[in-house]
Design a protein around this motif. Structure first.
Motif, PDB file in Angstrom:
ATOM      1  N   CYS A 171       0.921  -0.952  -0.081  1.00  0.00           N
ATOM      2  CA  CYS A 171      -0.110  -0.123  -0.174  1.00  0.00           C
ATOM      3  C   CYS A 171       0.696   1.280   0.096  1.00  0.00           C
ATOM      4  CB  CYS A 171      -0.792   0.106   1.283  1.00  0.00           C
ATOM      5  SG  CYS A 171      -2.317  -1.321   1.018  1.00  0.00           S
ATOM      6  N   LEU A 172       2.014   1.191   0.824  1.00  0.00           N
ATOM      7  CA  LEU A 172       2.719   2.494   0.849  1.00  0.00           C
ATOM      8  C   LEU A 172       3.477   2.750  -0.278  1.00  0.00           C
ATOM      9  CD1 LEU A 172       4.218   1.955   4.511  1.00  0.00           C
ATOM     10  CD2 LEU A 172       2.968   3.933   3.592  1.00  0.00           C
ATOM     11  N   GLU A 173       3.887   1.526  -1.181  1.00  0.00           N
ATOM     12  CA  GLU A 173       4.610   1.570  -2.418  1.00  0.00           C
ATOM     13  C   GLU A 173       3.775   2.294  -3.500  1.00  0.00           C
ATOM     14  OE1 GLU A 173       6.982  -0.821  -5.758  1.00  0.00           O
ATOM     15  OE2 GLU A 173       6.791  -1.657  -4.164  1.00  0.00           O
ATOM     16  N   ALA A 174       2.420   1.590  -3.368  1.00  0.00           N
ATOM     17  CA  ALA A 174       1.415   2.302  -4.389  1.00  0.00           C
ATOM     18  C   ALA A 174       1.410   3.953  -4.178  1.00  0.00           C
ATOM     19  CB  ALA A 174       0.176   1.521  -4.228  1.00  0.00           C
ATOM     20  N   ALA A 175       1.192   4.099  -3.008  1.00  0.00           N
ATOM     21  CA  ALA A 175       0.936   5.606  -2.499  1.00  0.00           C
ATOM     22  C   ALA A 175       2.271   6.310  -3.115  1.00  0.00           C
ATOM     23  CB  ALA A 175       0.745   5.771  -1.092  1.00  0.00           C
ATOM     24  N   ARG A 176       3.514   5.967  -2.739  1.00  0.00           N
ATOM     25  CA  ARG A 176       4.539   6.770  -3.104  1.00  0.00           C
ATOM     26  C   ARG A 176       4.853   6.955  -4.364  1.00  0.00           C
ATOM     27  NH1 ARG A 176       7.486   3.522   1.984  1.00  0.00           N
ATOM     28  NH2 ARG A 176       7.174   4.933   3.776  1.00  0.00           N
ATOM     29  N   GLU A 177       4.627   5.721  -5.200  1.00  0.00           N
ATOM     30  CA  GLU A 177       4.971   5.500  -6.734  1.00  0.00           C
ATOM     31  C   GLU A 177       3.610   5.794  -7.644  1.00  0.00           C
ATOM     32  OE1 GLU A 177       8.092   5.353  -7.324  1.00  0.00           O
ATOM     33  OE2 GLU A 177       8.543   5.092  -5.381  1.00  0.00           O
ATOM     34  N   ASN A 178       2.728   6.293  -7.123  1.00  0.00           N
ATOM     35  CA  ASN A 178       1.631   6.709  -7.844  1.00  0.00           C
ATOM     36  C   ASN A 178       1.297   5.370  -8.853  1.00  0.00           C
ATOM     37  OD1 ASN A 178       1.265   9.307  -6.726  1.00  0.00           O
ATOM     38  ND2 ASN A 178       2.536  10.058  -8.290  1.00  0.00           N
ATOM     39  N   ILE A 179       1.213   4.036  -8.022  1.00  0.00           N
ATOM     40  CA  ILE A 179       0.768   2.900  -8.974  1.00  0.00           C
ATOM     41  C   ILE A 179      -0.715   2.908  -8.918  1.00  0.00           C
ATOM     42  CG2 ILE A 179       0.654   0.432  -8.882  1.00  0.00           C
ATOM     43  CD1 ILE A 179       3.785   0.637  -7.360  1.00  0.00           C
ATOM     44  N   THR A 180      -1.340   2.736  -9.972  1.00  0.00           N
ATOM     45  CA  THR A 180      -2.658   2.542 -10.165  1.00  0.00           C
ATOM     46  C   THR A 180      -2.984   1.325 -10.965  1.00  0.00           C
ATOM     47  OG1 THR A 180      -2.794   3.973 -12.245  1.00  0.00           O
ATOM     48  CG2 THR A 180      -3.107   4.958 -10.190  1.00  0.00           C
ATOM     49  N   GLY A 181      -4.294   0.859 -10.671  1.00  0.00           N
ATOM     50  CA  GLY A 181      -5.077  -0.335 -11.444  1.00  0.00           C
ATOM     51  C   GLY A 181      -5.507  -1.172 -10.071  1.00  0.00           C
ATOM     52  N   VAL A 182      -5.891  -2.381 -10.476  1.00  0.00           N
ATOM     53  CA  VAL A 182      -6.303  -3.591  -9.749  1.00  0.00           C
ATOM     54  C   VAL A 182      -5.133  -4.529  -9.825  1.00  0.00           C
ATOM     55  CG1 VAL A 182      -8.105  -5.126  -9.333  1.00  0.00           C
ATOM     56  CG2 VAL A 182      -8.465  -3.109 -10.600  1.00  0.00           C
ATOM     57  N   PHE A 183      -4.878  -4.774  -8.519  1.00  0.00           N
ATOM     58  CA  PHE A 183      -3.790  -5.775  -7.937  1.00  0.00           C
ATOM     59  C   PHE A 183      -4.229  -7.019  -7.308  1.00  0.00           C
ATOM     60  CE2 PHE A 183      -1.930  -1.819  -9.435  1.00  0.00           C
ATOM     61  CZ  PHE A 183      -1.037  -2.341 -10.602  1.00  0.00           C
ATOM     62  N   HIS A 184      -3.552  -7.878  -7.128  1.00  0.00           N
ATOM     63  CA  HIS A 184      -3.472  -8.920  -6.130  1.00  0.00           C
ATOM     64  C   HIS A 184      -2.381  -9.026  -5.227  1.00  0.00           C
ATOM     65  CE1 HIS A 184      -6.812 -11.124  -8.481  1.00  0.00           C
ATOM     66  NE2 HIS A 184      -7.346 -10.151  -8.016  1.00  0.00           N
ATOM     67  N   TRP A 185      -2.636  -9.023  -3.924  1.00  0.00           N
ATOM     68  CA  TRP A 185      -1.534  -9.224  -2.798  1.00  0.00           C
ATOM     69  C   TRP A 185      -1.771 -10.195  -1.817  1.00  0.00           C
ATOM     70  CZ3 TRP A 185       3.351  -6.971  -2.974  1.00  0.00           C
ATOM     71  CH2 TRP A 185       4.157  -7.071  -1.989  1.00  0.00           C
ATOM     72  N   SER A 186      -1.058 -11.308  -1.771  1.00  0.00           N
ATOM     73  CA  SER A 186      -1.026 -12.314  -0.629  1.00  0.00           C
ATOM     74  C   SER A 186       0.531 -12.797  -0.551  1.00  0.00           C
ATOM     75  CB  SER A 186      -1.991 -13.432  -0.799  1.00  0.00           C
ATOM     76  OG  SER A 186      -1.590 -14.140  -1.939  1.00  0.00           O
ATOM     77  N   ASP A 187       0.691 -13.484   0.617  1.00  0.00           N
ATOM     78  CA  ASP A 187       1.937 -14.042   0.802  1.00  0.00           C
ATOM     79  C   ASP A 187       2.004 -15.129  -0.368  1.00  0.00           C
ATOM     80  OD1 ASP A 187       2.441 -12.496   2.442  1.00  0.00           O
ATOM     81  OD2 ASP A 187       2.231 -13.908   4.184  1.00  0.00           O
TER      82      ASP A 187
END
Length: 289
Positions: free
Chosen positions: A190-206
């Motif tokens: 979430c922090l990387e998306a905020a700092r790098e202006n990443i946009t779109g739909v993504f999946h995140w799990s271990d």
């Protein structure tokens, strides 16, 4: 300043811990997410560079009888926050869930697979996703996740540790398949998306796949290694039909993270057993303080 909507949940706790000087977490006593005027007044005073929505109605079973409450937080409040971001040209990072899928596919769900939620919780989260993508098609990030746990709050890992320390036997469902997620890794994304202006739909799990039964066995094994548990107890696998719940759970909700691996550079995807051990080490430090 990154503003986090939410304060008491697992994700908000990890976000504040990872970025104590760069995040302001707003709880229900700080902002009324059901009132656009209060949202504007509070957020204008903070001048956020990005907003992370870590607030949600997540009581899956209770949602079946509290549909209005689930819709208010997962849909209505999300719309108000998205509209504020639209009016002020601010990126919004929003966490969603594997429950937007029906769990019948049998192979990892891609970000553009059709959604078909099976219960109130999943339906309201899906509606929240749609609202964000409609209002902020180019300045939002939707991150779907699954089986979240942390050293903070209530979750499956801490529940298993407590029960394993007090019960002679546990029975755990073995026909629901997914991927655990340490909230710390999700917060990093979430922090990387905020700092790098990443946009779109993504999946995140271990990384990796397991059943709740497999997860429970690993919790016991690592719990003994970490000193949380003194003795091993029998853990028996059972089918979902032997543990009925008000809300229907997806039988298979593994999330495909191909796009995530390509786009996210600093937030690292690691195997769930490695993450579980790291979390237990952190929890042990907290207990021993």
């Amino acid at each position: 300043m990154i503003v986090v909507i939410g304060k008491s949940g697992q994700l908000a706790w990890e976000l504040k811990r990872l970025n104590p000087d760069g995040c302001v977490c707003l709880g229900r006593d700080d902002i009324n997410v059901f009132d656009p005027a209060d949202i504007k007044w509070k957020l204008d005073s903070l001048s956020p560079v990005a907003i992370i929505n870590a607030s949600a109605y997540t009581a899956v079973d209770n949602a079946e009888k509290e549909e209005a409450a689930a819709e208010a937080l997962n849909v209505v409040a999300v719309k108000f926050i998205a509209e504020y971001c639209q009016n002020n040209k601010i990126n919004l990072i929003h966490c969603s869930t594997d429950y937007v899928f029906d769990g019948k596919k049998g192979t990892p769900y891609k970000v553009d697979d059709s959604i078909d939620p099976q219960g109130v919780y999943g339906k309201t989260k899906a509606e929240g996703e749609k609202a964000i993508r409609s209002i902020l098609p180019n300045t939002s990030t939707v991150i779907r996740t699954s089986w979240v746990y942390s050293a903070h709050g209530n979750n499956f890992v801490k529940t298993m540790l407590r029960l394993m320390a007090s019960k002679p036997l546990l029975r755990v469902i073995d026909d629901q398949i997914g991927s655990p997620t340490w909230a710390k890794g999700l917060a990093q994304a979430c922090l990387e998306a905020a700092r790098e202006n990443i946009t779109g739909v993504f999946h995140w799990s271990d990384e990796g796949v397991c059943s709740w039964y497999d997860f429970a066995l690993a919790i016991q094994e690592l719990g003994i290694e970490s000193g949380f548990l003194n003795n091993q107890i029998p853990v028996e696998p059972i089918p979902t039909k032997d543990y009925p719940t008000p809300a229907k759970r997806p039988h298979y909700s593994v999330l495909d993270k191909t796009l995530t691996r390509k786009v996210f550079k600093s937030a690292e995807l690691l195997h769930w057993r490695q993450q579980l051990l790291e979390m237990m080490n952190e929890l042990k430090q907290e207990v021993n303080k």
